[in-house]
Design a protein around this motif. Structure first.
Motif, short mmCIF file in Angstrom:
data_model
loop_
_atom_site.label_atom_id
_atom_site.label_comp_id
_atom_site.label_asym_id
_atom_site.label_seq_id
_atom_site.Cartn_x
_atom_site.Cartn_y
_atom_site.Cartn_z
N ALA A 117 -7.09 -0.79 8.77
CA ALA A 117 -7.11 -0.47 7.34
C ALA A 117 -8.17 0.59 7.03
O ALA A 117 -7.91 1.55 6.29
CB ALA A 117 -7.38 -1.74 6.53
N ALA A 209 -5.79 1.40 -2.77
CA ALA A 209 -6.24 1.24 -1.38
C ALA A 209 -7.69 0.80 -1.31
O ALA A 209 -8.05 -0.09 -0.51
CB ALA A 209 -6.04 2.56 -0.63
N LEU A 249 -2.48 -2.98 0.15
CA LEU A 249 -2.28 -1.82 1.02
C LEU A 249 -0.81 -1.39 1.05
O LEU A 249 -0.50 -0.19 1.06
CB LEU A 249 -2.78 -2.12 2.42
CG LEU A 249 -4.29 -2.13 2.62
CD1 LEU A 249 -4.65 -2.53 4.05
CD2 LEU A 249 -4.88 -0.76 2.30
#
Length: 324
Positions: A117, A209, A249
């Motif tokens: 991530a 995000a 996400l």
């Protein structure tokens, strides 16, 4: 001075100190009964003999020391009781070795997802924009962008794979120019190959995000607290946070995809005419997809660990019996 001490004759004086049986129910005059010298002598020497008592010179200091010792002993007792209660509470909430092993295994999986991530959000290889090769030219233009940056590159056609019609891939060596999006610094619109990036959509993808990363960090902190402090109630909170971060996400990826579609359609009317473009998603976006799936899987595993064993007893009796 005679300092001898004669013990009291309690057996002889004892009966005289008590009320007669006939007077117990008649409530006698207490003042006359107390003033009777046979029951209550006027001075202690009459009761205890001929001993005389001298006053103690250090009596107040002795009393103060006794009180201070009492308070210190009481404070020590309270601290010991509090420590015992704290130890009992930690023992009740502490994890078994089997539970701790499962949590550490899932946490290792979460660490992989968190690394993916951070790598996805921090890099700018989400999508590549490629122009077509021009006959007779030794160079061509390509670009790649992410949530924060856009990089334009001038590549040599001799370095490209044979049979490729478009300029790329963007990882090839060439003259690069990477800048942050102008709407993050000056608030202006960003243009790539005479096309305008829709800043509202790109900003939304970036904010979602970053929010996903923050929730992921909170979930990891909860799991670490479970392992270090034995706070099992934080396991469910961490599972929810990790699952929510994976979902955020995924939403950010979808919003970014709409941003790319809007970029290809928003052609600037100013000359020169914009070149024809093709696009392909790159490895940063792949890291984002993998991170979201791993975080969702890890959050689901942690959530299963918080469930009681009885729902699974009917499906797997051996597992249910071992869990109980």
């Amino acid at each position: 001075m005679n300092m001898s001490f004669h013990p009291p004759r309690l057996r002889e004086l004892g009966p005289s100190l008590l009320l007669p049986q006939s007077q117990e129910s008649e409530c006698p005059d207490l003042s006359s009964w107390i003033s009777d010298p046979r029951r209550f002598p006027s001075h202690p020497g009459a009761l205890l003999g001929s001993a005389s008592f001298a006053p103690e010179p250090h009596r107040p200091a002795t009393r103060m020391m006794m009180w201070s010792n009492f308070f210190m002993q009481e404070e020590d007792r309270r601290r010991a009781a509090a420590g015992q209660r704290r130890a009992q509470g930690q023992h009740k909430s502490w994890l078994t070795p089997e539970q701790e092993g499962k949590i550490k295994l899932v946490l290792l999986l979460i660490t992989v997802g968190a690394t993916l991530a951070v790598l996805a959000v921090g890099t700018e290889f989400w999508v590549e924009l490629n122009t077509y090769k021009i006959n007779g030219s030794a160079v061509c233009d390509a670009a790649h962008l992410g949530l924060w940056k856009v990089c334009t590159k001038r590549l040599w056609q001799a370095d490209m794979p044979a049979g490729r019609e478009t300029c790329g891939p963007a990882e090839l060596p060439g003259e690069a120019n990477c800048t942050y999006f102008k709407f993050f610094t000056t608030g202006e619109n960003e243009h790539v190959f005479q096309r305008t990036i829709k800043k509202e959509v790109n900003l939304a993808a970036a904010v979602i995000a970053v929010l996903g990363l923050a929730v992921m960090a909170l979930g990891c902190l909860c799991i670490i607290m479970v392992l270090s402090k034995g706070a099992q109630f934080l396991l469910r909170v961490g599972a929810i946070c990790l699952g929510l971060s994976g979902l955020l996400l995924l939403v950010s990826l979808e919003v970014f995809r709409h941003s790319v579609q809007a970029l290809l359609q928003r052609v600037s009317p100013e000359p020169p005419p914009p070149p024809a473009l093709t696009y392909e998603y790159s490895w940063s976006l792949g890291c984002g997809v993998g991170a979201s799936l791993v975080l969702l899987l890890g959050g689901g595993c942690f959530l299963l660990l918080t469930l009681p064993p009885w729902p699974w007893g009917s499906l797997c009796p051996k597992w249910g019996h071992r869990a109980t």
